[in-house]
Enzyme design. Structure first.
Site, short mmCIF file in Angstrom:
data_model
loop_
_atom_site.label_atom_id
_atom_site.label_comp_id
_atom_site.label_asym_id
_atom_site.label_seq_id
_atom_site.Cartn_x
_atom_site.Cartn_y
_atom_site.Cartn_z
N LYS A 123 48.37 50.87 -9.79
CA LYS A 123 48.96 52.14 -9.34
C LYS A 123 50.32 52.28 -10.01
O LYS A 123 51.03 51.29 -10.19
CB LYS A 123 49.10 52.18 -7.82
CG LYS A 123 49.86 53.39 -7.29
CD LYS A 123 49.66 53.60 -5.80
CE LYS A 123 50.64 52.93 -4.89
NZ LYS A 123 52.06 53.26 -5.12
N GLU A 192 53.06 60.99 -1.16
CA GLU A 192 53.94 60.44 -0.11
C GLU A 192 54.96 61.47 0.36
O GLU A 192 55.67 62.09 -0.45
CB GLU A 192 54.65 59.19 -0.66
CG GLU A 192 55.54 58.51 0.38
CD GLU A 192 55.96 57.09 0.02
OE1 GLU A 192 55.48 56.55 -1.00
OE2 GLU A 192 56.78 56.53 0.77
O1 KIV Z 1 54.30 50.14 -2.09
C1 KIV Z 1 53.63 50.69 -1.21
O2 KIV Z 1 53.34 50.13 -0.15
C2 KIV Z 1 53.16 52.05 -1.46
C3 KIV Z 1 52.61 52.81 -0.29
C4 KIV Z 1 53.72 53.28 0.56
C5 KIV Z 1 51.73 53.91 -0.73
O3 KIV Z 1 53.27 52.53 -2.54
#
Ligand code: KIV
Length: 274
Positions: A123, A192
């Site tokens: 991600k 978010e």
């Molecule tokens: O780092 C994380 O936990 C995240 C979530 C808040 C989506 O990116």
């Protein structure tokens, strides 16, 4: 698919399964994990997606932002999680400073995560500014999840964790970025802390799953930080956070009882010794 088909019966959640879930209107449940023991509990519940988030920087390492955590540390957390998981899709955050430089660096970082941890996907935060990196990572066959709205790695640019995309201009930019990420081949996007109406609009406009954290209920799934929803962390209380437990209080109670038992010579008793 037969009428008795349930997504809970799939042997392995893949990016394709998530796409099917969106098409069929089945909500995606995602939580974070950073270690083997919690990942095993999550896996046994049948959760769809486990995110090894760079929130590990806050909840595991005690930093005040997500910026300090390193690629090696993320790989350590991710490989611990992967050892516990067979079914859930494991997604790992590319940490700050390992992909913003250029797309070649982004690819090297993504390959290290995939090769050294055994995770299923990466991600990364950002829209148009990371599209070239998304493209390059995808050419290596690595699935990418996007992340728009409040992007904690950019906290020093914004200076605050308030709700994002509240003006028409920002909302329009976010929608464009979501289209760009979907077009370049991201398999899902985390949104978010944005207005619920905008979350719904994005989820309707793009074909890939939209997973919200503070983006309202009309998106394709939800994600929370495990330590926040279990009440292990106490100081973080945004409106979007539903606490399902007060684990901090329970653990404190258990430890106080242990201290009392040790000091009063109650522990160990006859049956607890050799
Ligand atoms: O780092 C994380 O936990 C995240 C979530 C808040 C989506 O990116």
């Amino acid at each position: 698919m037969s009428s008795s088909f349930s997504f809970r019966n799939v042997q392995k959640v893949t990016t394709h399964v998530l796409q099917e879930m969106k098409l069929k209107g089945e909500k995606i449940a995602m939580l974070t994990a950073y270690d083997y023991s919690f990942a095993r509990i999550l896996e046994n519940t049948g959760i769809d997606v486990i995110l090894v988030g760079d929130s590990a920087s806050n909840v595991m390492a005690g930093y005040t932002s997500t910026l300090p955590i390193t690629l090696n540390e993320m790989i350590y957390h991710a490989s611990s999680v992967v050892r516990a998981v067979k079914r859930a899709l494991v997604v790992v955050d590319l940490p700050f400073g390992t992909y913003q430089g250029n797309s070649k660096e982004a690819l090297v970082s993504a390959i290290r995560i995939m090769k050294e941890s055994g995770a299923d996907a990466v991600k990364m935060e950002g829209g148009r500014e990371v599209v070239e990196s998304v493209d390059r990572i995808l050419t290596a066959g690595i699935p990418v999840m996007g992340h728009l709205g409040l992007t904690p790695q950019s906290i020093h640019k914004f200076g605050t964790y308030v709700v994002r995309a509240t003006t028409d201009e920002e909302a329009g930019k976010l929608l464009e970025d979501a289209h760009l990420l979907a077009k370049s081949g991201c398999f899902a996007i985390v949104l978010e802390k944005i207005p619920a109406k905008l979350g719904e609009q994005v989820a309707r406009a793009v074909k890939i799953p939209i997973i919200g954290i503070g983006a309202g209920k009309n998106v394709d799934g939800q994600v929370l930080v495990l330590h926040d929803m279990l009440g292990i962390t106490q100081e973080f209380s945004p409106r979007f956070l539903r606490r399902y437990h007060n684990l901090s209080e329970e653990v404190t109670g258990a430890i106080n009882t242990y201290i009392h038992d040790v000091k009063s010579l109650d522990f160990p008793n006859e049956r607890e010794q050799y």
